[in-house]
Write an enzyme that holds these catalytic residues in place. Structure first.
Site, short mmCIF file in Angstrom:
data_model
loop_
_atom_site.label_atom_id
_atom_site.label_comp_id
_atom_site.label_asym_id
_atom_site.label_seq_id
_atom_site.Cartn_x
_atom_site.Cartn_y
_atom_site.Cartn_z
N GLU A 82 38.44 62.15 80.42
CA GLU A 82 38.59 63.18 79.38
C GLU A 82 40.02 63.20 78.86
OE1 GLU A 82 35.46 66.41 81.35
OE2 GLU A 82 37.59 66.88 81.26
N LYS B 207 43.47 64.67 78.38
CA LYS B 207 44.24 65.68 79.10
C LYS B 207 45.12 66.37 78.08
CE LYS B 207 47.16 66.52 83.10
NZ LYS B 207 48.00 67.54 82.49
N ARG C 212 45.88 80.09 84.84
CA ARG C 212 45.72 79.22 86.00
C ARG C 212 46.14 79.94 87.28
NH1 ARG C 212 47.98 73.26 86.50
NH2 ARG C 212 48.07 73.16 88.74
N GLU D 242 41.25 74.18 78.05
CA GLU D 242 42.67 74.16 77.72
C GLU D 242 42.82 74.70 76.30
OE1 GLU D 242 44.63 72.87 80.18
OE2 GLU D 242 46.51 72.33 79.19
N PHE E 6 36.31 72.26 79.06
CA PHE E 6 35.99 71.07 79.85
C PHE E 6 35.10 71.36 81.06
CE2 PHE E 6 40.50 72.01 81.07
CZ PHE E 6 40.29 72.43 82.38
N ARG F 148 42.84 70.45 95.67
CA ARG F 148 43.48 69.34 94.97
C ARG F 148 43.03 68.07 95.66
NH1 ARG F 148 47.64 69.04 91.59
NH2 ARG F 148 48.62 71.03 92.06
N LYS G 222 44.65 62.79 87.51
CA LYS G 222 45.34 62.80 86.21
C LYS G 222 46.18 61.55 86.06
CE LYS G 222 48.74 65.87 88.23
NZ LYS G 222 49.15 67.24 88.36
P1 AMP Z 1 49.00 69.20 85.98
O1 AMP Z 1 49.30 70.56 85.39
O2 AMP Z 1 49.93 68.14 85.51
O3 AMP Z 1 48.79 69.26 87.45
O4 AMP Z 1 47.59 68.73 85.40
C1 AMP Z 1 46.45 69.48 85.55
C2 AMP Z 1 46.26 70.35 84.33
O5 AMP Z 1 45.83 69.58 83.24
C3 AMP Z 1 45.17 71.36 84.45
O6 AMP Z 1 45.56 72.48 85.19
C4 AMP Z 1 44.89 71.71 83.00
O7 AMP Z 1 45.78 72.69 82.56
C5 AMP Z 1 45.26 70.45 82.27
N1 AMP Z 1 44.13 69.77 81.60
C6 AMP Z 1 44.19 69.28 80.35
N2 AMP Z 1 43.05 68.68 80.01
C7 AMP Z 1 42.21 68.78 81.06
C8 AMP Z 1 40.88 68.34 81.32
N3 AMP Z 1 40.18 67.66 80.42
N4 AMP Z 1 40.36 68.63 82.54
C9 AMP Z 1 41.07 69.32 83.47
N5 AMP Z 1 42.33 69.75 83.28
C10 AMP Z 1 42.91 69.49 82.09
#
Ligand code: AMP
Length: 594
Positions: free
Chosen positions: A250, A252, A272, A301, A341, A418, A424
């Site tokens: 998907e 991000k 969050r 998001e 999502f 997690r 990611k």
């Molecule tokens: P990070 O904040 O770098 O740990 O990455 C995870 C975050 O990506 C999540 O908490 C969401 O805010 C964001 N995110 C963006 N697009 C998506 C998606 N398609 N699925 C899940 N999380 C997403």
């Protein structure tokens, strides 16, 4: 329950940093706490009165706190201010002043946890004109009967400065030990915490009804669920290795993750971190109302967007929405689009134990016919090869995303976890392009919203002198004033043609095409690899061209330039290489600093 038991424990906690010792202190406090008020004690330990999702603060001004200490101690304001300047903490100030004064002998009511909690609760709920005076009277009434130690913690709490630094996991450990006799049962408590987002309630259930009852805790509408989190890898190949040969990929998006709870006539939004932030996004609330279901919990998001072109904007734009006042203006100036999502709950039944594929289907069904300027289903593909992910990621980045999320097709929604079921992959580098580029307009997309009847975005190309053609490098929709839009609409009319110009090369689909004539100046945040644009195609990587990310019109129409004078594809390729070198250098500078 005597509040001093709590204050004493807080004092001991402040003096220890060992997690084991902290757990022991909590276990002994929990054992002495009557089960009916264990939720309250749990919140107090966390420096709160309620779970975060209630979104209530005590809101006493510093000046008022100093007046409350003066009123209950009889000490004058200037002495108190002097002590405050020295300690820098209202709680420590209260403790010191009360110690020097000694406790009032005229106290009427004993200092119980129940009394402290209910007074703090009243303070939090007092609002409107004259509320600061009313809050002051409430605090003074407590301080009047409190010892120095009690005053210290009451005031720290009131000012939001009670930071015992107790992790949720330590509290869960202590609850398991105190009420089930074994730390091993923490997992069951944690699961209940993950779906209810509320440690106080979990504490109360285990203390009053035992472990079995805890296991029945399920999702409740308007109570946020702790979000599922993602692990990180650097390449698509690594991500696929962790999956089952096939995975969902998907976009991000680069915005704020929110959990939307929709009831029949109420919508709430949680961050969050499980805080209630409904007030930041009245437009999302409105859009969600139209989803055709009685109850639902959706995750997605929220991203800042250019409504006229539908383009995503950088994360910084969203910051303007994080405010309590002037939300209406912020809403107009910084519109957002909600990208869903996941779906966790629909009409009384939890969806968290369904595999990803089923949840995605359910989400799609919920949003069927609902996707517009305000609501989108997140872009997704199912991929079984690293190359597919690579291309999708390049497209995501070009569209203003941060990278991609790779999700295991068979995975349930694991609240609070997690794990590698979600992975990611973020773009690695971020930089600013210093130079502007002069590019030729070769195509256009019709505008929406305020731009109906104009162009919403223009397709721009760089010149490839070797082959004498124009190769696309970006779509631009940002940086245009109303006057520009009108002007472009008129001046492009004479160059309008019914098909892509023979000297234009691009992988993009457009509403209209133009002869390559008009040159305009743009700036951009950087150059990225692109599967759809063709500038410098194959010169950096086979199958990819180069594209500008977040391009913006500077306002300059370069009448002085012929289309063949536009920035060349070779120049763009060398800018891209320079950018990589600068980033490489920044990286090694970072390492040296570390
Ligand atoms: P990070 O904040 O770098 O740990 O990455 C995870 C975050 O990506 C999540 O908490 C969401 O805010 C964001 N995110 C963006 N697009 C998506 C998606 N398609 N699925 C899940 N999380 C997403």
């Amino acid at each position: 329950m005597d509040f001093d038991l709590v204050a004493q424990t807080f004092e001991q906690m402040e003096q220890t940093s060992s997690r084991l010792a902290l757990t022991d202190l909590l276990v002994s406090l929990f054992k002495k706490t009557p089960p009916e008020i264990i939720d309250k004690v749990t919140y107090l330990i966390q420096g709160k009165l309620y779970p975060d999702y209630e979104g209530i603060e005590l809101g006493l001004a510093e000046k008022m706190a100093i007046r409350a200490i003066a009123a209950s101690s009889g000490e004058n304001m200037s002495t108190i201010e002097q002590v405050y300047r020295k300690t820098g903490d209202i709680g420590d100030t209260a403790g010191e002043i009360m110690k020097s004064k000694g406790q009032s002998t005229l106290f009427t009511e004993p200092m119980t946890v129940e009394r402290v909690y209910s007074t703090l609760d009243k303070i939090a709920k007092t609002a409107g004109p004259g509320s600061q005076e009313a809050k002051l009277r409430l605090v003074s009434s407590l301080l009047h009967d409190a010892t120095a130690r009690q005053s210290r913690y009451i005031m720290k709490f009131v000012m939001g400065k009670l930071r015992l630094g107790i992790a949720d996991y330590t509290v869960l450990d202590a609850l398991a030990l105190a009420f089930t006799g074994s730390r091993a049962n923490r997992q069951a408590l944690e699961t209940a915490y993950n779906v209810s987002g509320d440690l106080g309630t979990v504490a109360k259930i285990v203390a009053t009804s035992g472990l079995e009852e805890v296991q029945t805790v399920g999702i409740t509408l308007f109570r946020p669920i702790r979000p599922m989190l993602a692990e990180r890898v650097s390449t698509p190949a690594e991500a696929l290795e962790r999956m089952e040969g096939k995975a969902a990929v998907e976009y991000k998006l680069d915005g704020e993750r929110i959990q939307v709870h929709k009831g029949q006539d109420r919508v709430e939004i949680f961050s969050r971190r499980l805080e209630k932030i409904t007030g930041h996004y009245p437009d999302v609330v409105e859009a969600v109302r139209s989803i055709n279901t009685k109850e639902a919990i959706l995750e997605g998001e929220v991203v800042a967007v250019n409504l006229e072109t539908g383009e995503y904007l950088p994360f910084q734009e969203l910051m303007h929405r994080r405010r309590k006042h002037g939300v209406e203006d912020a809403m107009k100036n910084y519109p957002v689009v909600m990208n869903f999502f996941d779906v966790l709950y629909v009409d009384g039944s939890s969806k968290t134990s369904l595999p990803y594929t089923e949840r995605r289907k359910a989400l799609k069904a919920l949003l069927a016919g609902k996707q517009d300027d305000r609501i989108r289903l997140v872009e997704q593909i199912v991929a079984s090869e690293a190359g597919q992910i690579d291309r999708f990621m390049a497209k995501a980045i070009e569209d203003g995303c941060e990278g991609v999320m790779v999700k295991q097709l068979s995975s349930t929604y694991r609240a609070g976890a997690r794990e590698f079921a979600w992975i990611k992959i973020k773009r690695e580098y971020r930089s600013e392009l210093a130079d502007t580029l002069d590019l030729v307009i070769v195509g256009g997309l019709y505008g929406r919203g305020r731009r109906v009847g104009k162009y919403g975005a223009l397709l721009l190309a760089a010149y490839d002198p070797e082959n004498e053609i124009f190769r696309s490098v970006c779509k631009v929709g940002t940086g245009f004033t109303d006057v520009h839009l009108e002007q472009f609409y008129q001046s492009l009319e004479e160059h309008r043609i019914s098909h892509r110009h023979a000297r234009v090369d691009t992988g993009m689909e457009m509403d209209v095409w133009f002869e390559p004539k008009i040159v305009i100046e743009v700036i951009a945040s950087e150059i990225t690899l692109s599967p759809s644009h063709t500038a410098a195609k194959d010169s950096i990587r086979q199958g990819y061209g180069l594209a500008l990310r977040f391009p913006k019109f500077t306002g300059k129409i370069r009448d002085d330039k012929d289309p063949e004078d536009a920035t060349s594809v070779q120049e763009i390729a060398s800018m891209y290489k320079r950018q990589l070198k600068t980033i490489g250098k920044q990286d090694s500078d970072d390492r040296q600093v570390k």
